[in-house]
Design a protein around this motif. Structure first.
Motif, mmCIF file in Angstrom:
data_model
loop_
_atom_site.group_PDB
_atom_site.id
_atom_site.type_symbol
_atom_site.label_atom_id
_atom_site.label_comp_id
_atom_site.label_asym_id
_atom_site.label_seq_id
_atom_site.Cartn_x
_atom_site.Cartn_y
_atom_site.Cartn_z
ATOM 1 N N ASN A 1 -8.177 1.644 -4.872
ATOM 2 C CA ASN A 1 -8.061 1.736 -6.329
ATOM 3 C C ASN A 1 -9.412 1.946 -6.975
ATOM 4 O O ASN A 1 -9.548 2.733 -7.914
ATOM 5 C CB ASN A 1 -7.413 0.472 -6.893
ATOM 6 C CG ASN A 1 -5.938 0.633 -7.070
ATOM 7 O OD1 ASN A 1 -5.370 1.656 -6.750
ATOM 8 N ND2 ASN A 1 -5.313 -0.405 -7.559
ATOM 9 N N TRP A 2 -10.410 1.226 -6.504
ATOM 10 C CA TRP A 2 -11.746 1.361 -7.075
ATOM 11 C C TRP A 2 -12.268 2.776 -6.869
ATOM 12 O O TRP A 2 -12.823 3.385 -7.795
ATOM 13 C CB TRP A 2 -12.697 0.344 -6.468
ATOM 14 C CG TRP A 2 -14.075 0.474 -7.013
ATOM 15 C CD1 TRP A 2 -15.148 1.033 -6.402
ATOM 16 C CD2 TRP A 2 -14.522 0.100 -8.315
ATOM 17 N NE1 TRP A 2 -16.242 1.009 -7.233
ATOM 18 C CE2 TRP A 2 -15.876 0.436 -8.427
ATOM 19 C CE3 TRP A 2 -13.893 -0.513 -9.405
ATOM 20 C CZ2 TRP A 2 -16.615 0.191 -9.566
ATOM 21 C CZ3 TRP A 2 -14.641 -0.752 -10.534
ATOM 22 C CH2 TRP A 2 -15.979 -0.405 -10.606
ATOM 23 N N SER B 1 -3.510 0.968 -11.385
ATOM 24 C CA SER B 1 -3.309 2.287 -10.788
ATOM 25 C C SER B 1 -2.100 2.924 -11.460
ATOM 26 O O SER B 1 -1.329 2.238 -12.137
ATOM 27 C CB SER B 1 -3.071 2.164 -9.276
ATOM 28 O OG SER B 1 -1.819 1.579 -9.026
ATOM 29 N N ALA C 1 -7.491 -6.010 0.500
ATOM 30 C CA ALA C 1 -8.830 -5.438 0.405
ATOM 31 C C ALA C 1 -8.767 -3.909 0.407
ATOM 32 O O ALA C 1 -9.477 -3.248 -0.366
ATOM 33 C CB ALA C 1 -9.706 -5.931 1.550
ATOM 34 N N CYS C 2 -7.915 -3.356 1.252
ATOM 35 C CA CYS C 2 -7.754 -1.896 1.311
ATOM 36 C C CYS C 2 -7.222 -1.366 -0.019
ATOM 37 O O CYS C 2 -7.714 -0.362 -0.537
ATOM 38 C CB CYS C 2 -6.813 -1.537 2.455
ATOM 39 S SG CYS C 2 -6.485 0.225 2.625
ATOM 40 N N TYR C 3 -6.227 -2.045 -0.578
ATOM 41 C CA TYR C 3 -5.655 -1.628 -1.856
ATOM 42 C C TYR C 3 -6.718 -1.645 -2.952
ATOM 43 O O TYR C 3 -6.861 -0.681 -3.714
ATOM 44 C CB TYR C 3 -4.488 -2.550 -2.234
ATOM 45 C CG TYR C 3 -3.898 -2.225 -3.578
ATOM 46 C CD1 TYR C 3 -2.967 -1.206 -3.716
ATOM 47 C CD2 TYR C 3 -4.288 -2.922 -4.716
ATOM 48 C CE1 TYR C 3 -2.432 -0.900 -4.954
ATOM 49 C CE2 TYR C 3 -3.764 -2.621 -5.957
ATOM 50 C CZ TYR C 3 -2.840 -1.605 -6.069
ATOM 51 O OH TYR C 3 -2.322 -1.290 -7.303
ATOM 52 N N ALA C 4 -7.455 -2.740 -3.036
ATOM 53 C CA ALA C 4 -8.476 -2.869 -4.077
ATOM 54 C C ALA C 4 -9.570 -1.815 -3.918
ATOM 55 O O ALA C 4 -10.003 -1.192 -4.896
ATOM 56 C CB ALA C 4 -9.074 -4.269 -4.053
ATOM 57 N N LEU C 5 -10.004 -1.582 -2.692
ATOM 58 C CA LEU C 5 -11.044 -0.585 -2.444
ATOM 59 C C LEU C 5 -10.561 0.829 -2.787
ATOM 60 O O LEU C 5 -11.280 1.589 -3.448
ATOM 61 C CB LEU C 5 -11.503 -0.649 -0.983
ATOM 62 C CG LEU C 5 -12.580 0.354 -0.586
ATOM 63 C CD1 LEU C 5 -13.862 0.103 -1.388
ATOM 64 C CD2 LEU C 5 -12.853 0.277 0.903
ATOM 65 N N ASN D 1 0.815 -1.211 0.000
ATOM 66 C CA ASN D 1 0.000 0.000 0.000
ATOM 67 C C ASN D 1 0.849 1.262 0.000
ATOM 68 O O ASN D 1 0.397 2.308 -0.440
ATOM 69 C CB ASN D 1 -0.958 -0.008 1.199
ATOM 70 C CG ASN D 1 -2.082 -0.992 0.999
ATOM 71 O OD1 ASN D 1 -2.687 -1.039 -0.056
ATOM 72 N ND2 ASN D 1 -2.344 -1.802 1.998
ATOM 73 N N SER E 1 -10.867 1.046 -10.958
ATOM 74 C CA SER E 1 -10.377 -0.295 -11.267
ATOM 75 C C SER E 1 -9.898 -0.940 -9.976
ATOM 76 O O SER E 1 -9.333 -0.280 -9.116
ATOM 77 C CB SER E 1 -9.218 -0.202 -12.260
ATOM 78 O OG SER E 1 -8.590 -1.449 -12.394
ATOM 79 N N TRP E 2 -10.099 -2.250 -9.856
ATOM 80 C CA TRP E 2 -9.697 -2.939 -8.634
ATOM 81 C C TRP E 2 -8.182 -3.067 -8.516
ATOM 82 O O TRP E 2 -7.646 -3.007 -7.425
ATOM 83 C CB TRP E 2 -10.322 -4.329 -8.561
ATOM 84 C CG TRP E 2 -11.807 -4.301 -8.415
ATOM 85 C CD1 TRP E 2 -12.719 -4.653 -9.363
ATOM 86 C CD2 TRP E 2 -12.578 -3.882 -7.280
ATOM 87 N NE1 TRP E 2 -13.996 -4.489 -8.892
ATOM 88 C CE2 TRP E 2 -13.933 -4.018 -7.598
ATOM 89 C CE3 TRP E 2 -12.241 -3.404 -6.009
ATOM 90 C CZ2 TRP E 2 -14.954 -3.703 -6.714
ATOM 91 C CZ3 TRP E 2 -13.260 -3.091 -5.125
ATOM 92 C CH2 TRP E 2 -14.601 -3.242 -5.485
ATOM 93 N N LEU E 3 -7.485 -3.232 -9.634
ATOM 94 C CA LEU E 3 -6.043 -3.482 -9.576
ATOM 95 C C LEU E 3 -5.193 -2.402 -10.221
ATOM 96 O O LEU E 3 -4.149 -2.037 -9.704
ATOM 97 C CB LEU E 3 -5.713 -4.830 -10.229
ATOM 98 C CG LEU E 3 -6.295 -6.060 -9.535
ATOM 99 C CD1 LEU E 3 -5.975 -7.317 -10.321
ATOM 100 C CD2 LEU E 3 -5.777 -6.171 -8.115
#
Length: 188
Positions: A106-107, A116, A100-104, A46, A112-114
């Protein structure tokens, strides 16, 4: 100098924190140290996505420490599989929370989930590493030894460290080698 020397301070502190807590777990066996070390390691991604490369060496050290604690000692009859399962859960929990924090994030930021902007740097990888290796190790303006002259003593201390703390020495060498190899192929 701050952009060159201190750019990745938080990433390095997280890696050192993970290493410290897992080493402490190796010595004491306290499950909280697995959790704290895993929290430090999971935070690296992160902080900077490319820092996930540290997971290779750090993850190897964690697996070694967990295996060492799970194997029976001559005075023990049981392996302690419940203890190992708790340690593995403590190691996995921060990683899952960090992913989960990274994906959230980014969204919310990029839709996008991944993907960046951090991950777009991968397009600058893949050049011939010889020039960068020379710059990192021997250049009069960019050498790591210029900014950290104490590293010149590393070969003298590494042999003793290898004899007394082989797993830790191997982990630190792996951290150095993977980081150097990665940044040596970086175009910028």
């Amino acid at each position: 100098m701050s952009t060159l020397l201190l750019q990745h301070t938080t990433e390095a502190l997280c890696a050192l924190g993970a290493f410290f807590f897992w080493h402490r777990y190796r010595e004491s066996g306290a499950p909280r140290d697995v959790l704290l070390g895993s929290a430090c390691a999971a935070a690296i991604f992160n902080v900077r996505a490319a820092g996930a490369l540290n997971g290779v060496a750090l993850g190897g050290y964690l697996l070694f420490v967990l295996a060492e604690r799970a194997l029976p000692k001559p005075t023990q009859r049981e392996r302690g599989t419940a203890k190992l399962a708790r340690a593995l859960a403590a190691a996995a929990l921060p990683v899952i929370a960090s992913a989960a924090c990274y994906a959230l994030m980014n969204w919310l930021k990029w839709g996008s989930w991944l993907e960046s902007p951090q991950l777009e740097e991968r397009s600058t990888l893949g050049i011939d590493p010889r020039a960068a290796l020379f710059g990192f190790l021997a250049s009069p303006g960019m050498s790591v030894f210029l900014y950290t002259p104490l590293l010149l003593l590393a070969p003298l201390t590494l042999a003793r460290f290898w004899r007394t703390r082989r797993a830790e020495a191997l982990t630190l060498c792996a951290l150095f080698a993977t980081t150097l190899a990665f940044y040596s192929s970086y175009q910028l």
